[in-house]
Motif scaffolding. Structure first.
Motif, short mmCIF file in Angstrom:
data_model
loop_
_atom_site.label_atom_id
_atom_site.label_comp_id
_atom_site.label_asym_id
_atom_site.label_seq_id
_atom_site.Cartn_x
_atom_site.Cartn_y
_atom_site.Cartn_z
N SER A 101 0.83 -1.21 0.00
CA SER A 101 0.00 0.00 0.00
C SER A 101 0.86 1.26 0.00
O SER A 101 0.57 2.24 -0.70
CB SER A 101 -0.92 0.00 1.22
N LEU A 102 1.92 1.25 0.80
CA LEU A 102 2.83 2.40 0.81
C LEU A 102 3.49 2.59 -0.55
O LEU A 102 3.69 3.71 -1.01
CB LEU A 102 3.89 2.21 1.90
N ASP A 122 2.20 1.74 -3.41
CA ASP A 122 1.17 2.30 -4.29
C ASP A 122 1.12 3.82 -4.17
O ASP A 122 0.97 4.53 -5.16
CB ASP A 122 -0.21 1.74 -3.90
N ARG A 123 1.27 4.29 -2.95
CA ARG A 123 1.09 5.73 -2.71
C ARG A 123 2.35 6.54 -2.97
O ARG A 123 2.29 7.64 -3.54
CB ARG A 123 0.63 5.94 -1.27
N TYR A 124 3.50 6.00 -2.56
CA TYR A 124 4.73 6.79 -2.63
C TYR A 124 5.77 6.26 -3.62
O TYR A 124 6.78 6.93 -3.84
CB TYR A 124 5.38 6.85 -1.23
N SER A 163 6.93 -3.73 -0.81
CA SER A 163 7.43 -2.67 -1.68
C SER A 163 8.33 -3.20 -2.78
O SER A 163 8.31 -2.71 -3.91
CB SER A 163 8.17 -1.61 -0.85
N LYS A 181 6.27 -4.70 -5.52
CA LYS A 181 5.57 -3.66 -6.26
C LYS A 181 6.46 -3.04 -7.34
O LYS A 181 5.96 -2.49 -8.32
CB LYS A 181 5.11 -2.55 -5.30
N SER A 234 6.60 3.90 -9.59
CA SER A 234 5.17 4.11 -9.72
C SER A 234 4.37 2.98 -9.12
O SER A 234 4.88 1.91 -8.86
CB SER A 234 4.82 4.24 -11.21
N PRO A 235 3.06 3.20 -8.88
CA PRO A 235 2.24 2.15 -8.30
C PRO A 235 1.94 1.06 -9.31
O PRO A 235 1.94 1.28 -10.51
CB PRO A 235 0.95 2.89 -7.90
N ARG A 241 4.75 7.58 -11.79
CA ARG A 241 4.88 8.58 -10.73
C ARG A 241 6.34 8.74 -10.35
O ARG A 241 7.01 7.75 -10.06
CB ARG A 241 4.08 8.14 -9.50
#
Length: 474
Positions: free
Chosen positions: A298-299, A301-303, A352, A355, A452-453, A473
């Motif tokens: 989740s982190l 995805d966001r950062y 992470s 991801k 990026s996510p 991102r």
């Protein structure tokens, strides 16, 4: 519309028609069948992880009081061998599902665990067994380590892209919880029956394995359309990102499984904890590390995956420094707290790191589109290669657990302390920091690849197929 279950020419419970991306098919029949297979798979995989890590608990019973005079080096070698077998089997287990069928292979892979479980019952009661034979027979528990790969590969074929993150996340989490589960059972056996009755821990799993075999036989299916992509495996093996990401995953999942096997032994030999005292805390770290894995995803995805991975390795290095200070000061409380925090960080890093993988190939897909390749074709190729890379990285990452236990073995053999081992791990995490920054954050183009996510579960595991990445991102 064809029913999902048909008897193919091969006989048995083979599904010839399976189209999970077709929403009508999925809503009418596919979802129920897929979920039934998922829950049966989680049960079998959970037991696989438990059997794989059972010797990390049984070694706590191997004391002079129970007739064993093994040195710490021998015990670390024992758990290293079990870890090695499990890591090596991850690749062939992934390929077994398309070859033999998910139901068939689950039935085989879970029932074959009756062998190492029965051997554990016998061996733990026979301390006179030669160590080399003990080592060889105990290593059969490594068969449980391969179940993760085949289970993830099988479930990956059942679910549509929009549901794979949920399904694979549940499957991975349910399996990983097998590590603290067997440690909790070990604590209960020691507390209730004493260290002389360690065989009871293994005995608990015999009926459970039989039940899991029956569940697989009764409630699971084979998919005739499942296919192994050997070409993708060969292609990613030639890619430098495969080995870079494998190196980083050694630092996250390798640390998780390695510390999971070693934690109790370290407490016994570094702080002279009794089997009961060691078992009372060993389950905490693996449990929290398993539960927190989705947070890392989740982190990311966001950062951004690379950014979270970088700072997670920084935190792991800092946590390792705290453990070194605690060991030098002889502070059990600080040492244990630092170790538990380190387990938490391995879980975050697992999410992470995974991801990062699909976004590397998502960025390459954009390059292919820019060069004239149709977007659908470029996206399909990116998903194909990302899925193959996830499988290979998962297998290589598990080898990190072998390395950690071997380093502990050498550390205790040379100095009688775990402190040099933690110094080595601190250096390793520093290298991981440098690699993450230098390859995926320092240069703008590569930063776009990994930051990026992407829709992939926190620990999708071998053969997990990545969903398309979202907007890039920085």
């Amino acid at each position: 519309m064809a029913t999902p279950r048909t008897a193919g020419a091969r006989g048995g419970r083979w599904i010839e028609h399976w189209e999970p991306e077709d929403e009508r098919f999925w809503e009418s029949t596919g979802r129920a069948v897929a979920r039934r297979n998922l829950w049966a798979s989680i049960f079998a995989e959970h037991l696989g992880f438990s059997v794989w890590t059972i010797w990390a608990v049984l070694v706590l019973f191997m004391t002079p009081e129970t007739g064993f005079d093994y040195t710490p080096e021998q015990k670390f070698l024992l758990v290293s061998m079990v870890t090695l077998v499990g890591a090596v089997l991850r690749v062939p287990y992934t390929l077994a599902v398309p070859r033999f069928g998910g139901r068939n292979w689950t039935l085989v892979s879970v029932t074959v665990l009756l062998v190492p479980t029965a051997l554990a019952i016998v061996l733990i009661q026979r301390p006179e067994t030669p160590f080399w034979l003990f080592l060889l027979l105990a290593a059969t528990a490594g068969l449980g380590g391969g179940n993760f790969s085949s289970s993830m590969s099988n479930i990956n074929f059942f679910f549509p892209e929009r549901s794979k993150g949920w399904a694979l996340g549940l499957n991975a989490g349910g399996g990983n919880i097998g590590v603290p589960s067997v440690q909790l059972l070990g604590l209960a056996v020691i507390a209730i029956f004493g260290i002389a009755q360690g065989w009871l821990l293994a005995a608990v799993y015999l009926p459970l394995l039989l039940v899991a075999g029956w569940v697989a036989w009764r409630h699971m299916d084979n998919l005739a359309g499942a296919r192994a992509d050997i070409g993708a495996q060969v292609a990613v093996a030639k890619d430098r990102h495969t080995w870079i990401m494998s190196f980083l995953y050694i630092g996250t999942f390798g640390s998780f499984i390695g510390y999971g096997f070693a934690f109790g032994l370290v407490l016994q030999n570094q702080f002279d904890r009794t089997p009961l005292e060691a078992a009372a805390v060993t389950f905490i770290g693996p449990l929290l590390g398993s539960l927190i894995r989705p947070v890392g995803g989740s982190l990311a995805d966001r950062y951004g995956g690379a950014r979270i991975t970088l700072w997670n390795f920084v935190a792991m290095a800092a946590g390792t420094g705290v453990i070194i200070i605690a060991a030098l000061q002889g502070s059990l409380a600080l040492f244990t707290a630092g170790f538990v925090v380190l387990f938490l960080l391995t879980g975050v890093g697992n999410g992470s790191t995974y991801k990062m993988i699909p976004t590397i190939y998502s960025a390459r897909a954009e390059d292919m589109v820019a060069a004239g390749t149709p977007r659908a074709e470029a996206t399909a190729e990116a998903k194909r290669l990302a899925g193959a890379l996830l499988g290979l990285v998962g297998a290589v990452g598990a080898l990190g657990g072998v390395g950690i236990n071997l380093v502990f073995r050498e550390s205790f053999a040379a100095t009688g302390s775990a402190t040099p081992a933690f110094v080595a791990f601190l250096v390793f995490y520093a290298v991981c920091i440098a690699v993450t920054y230098g390859v995926y954050l320092r240069r703008p183009r590569v930063r776009a690849e990994a930051a990026s996510p992407a829709a992939v579960p926190a620990d999708a595991g071998p053969a997990a197929e990545a969903a398309p990445a979202g907007p890039q991102r920085p």
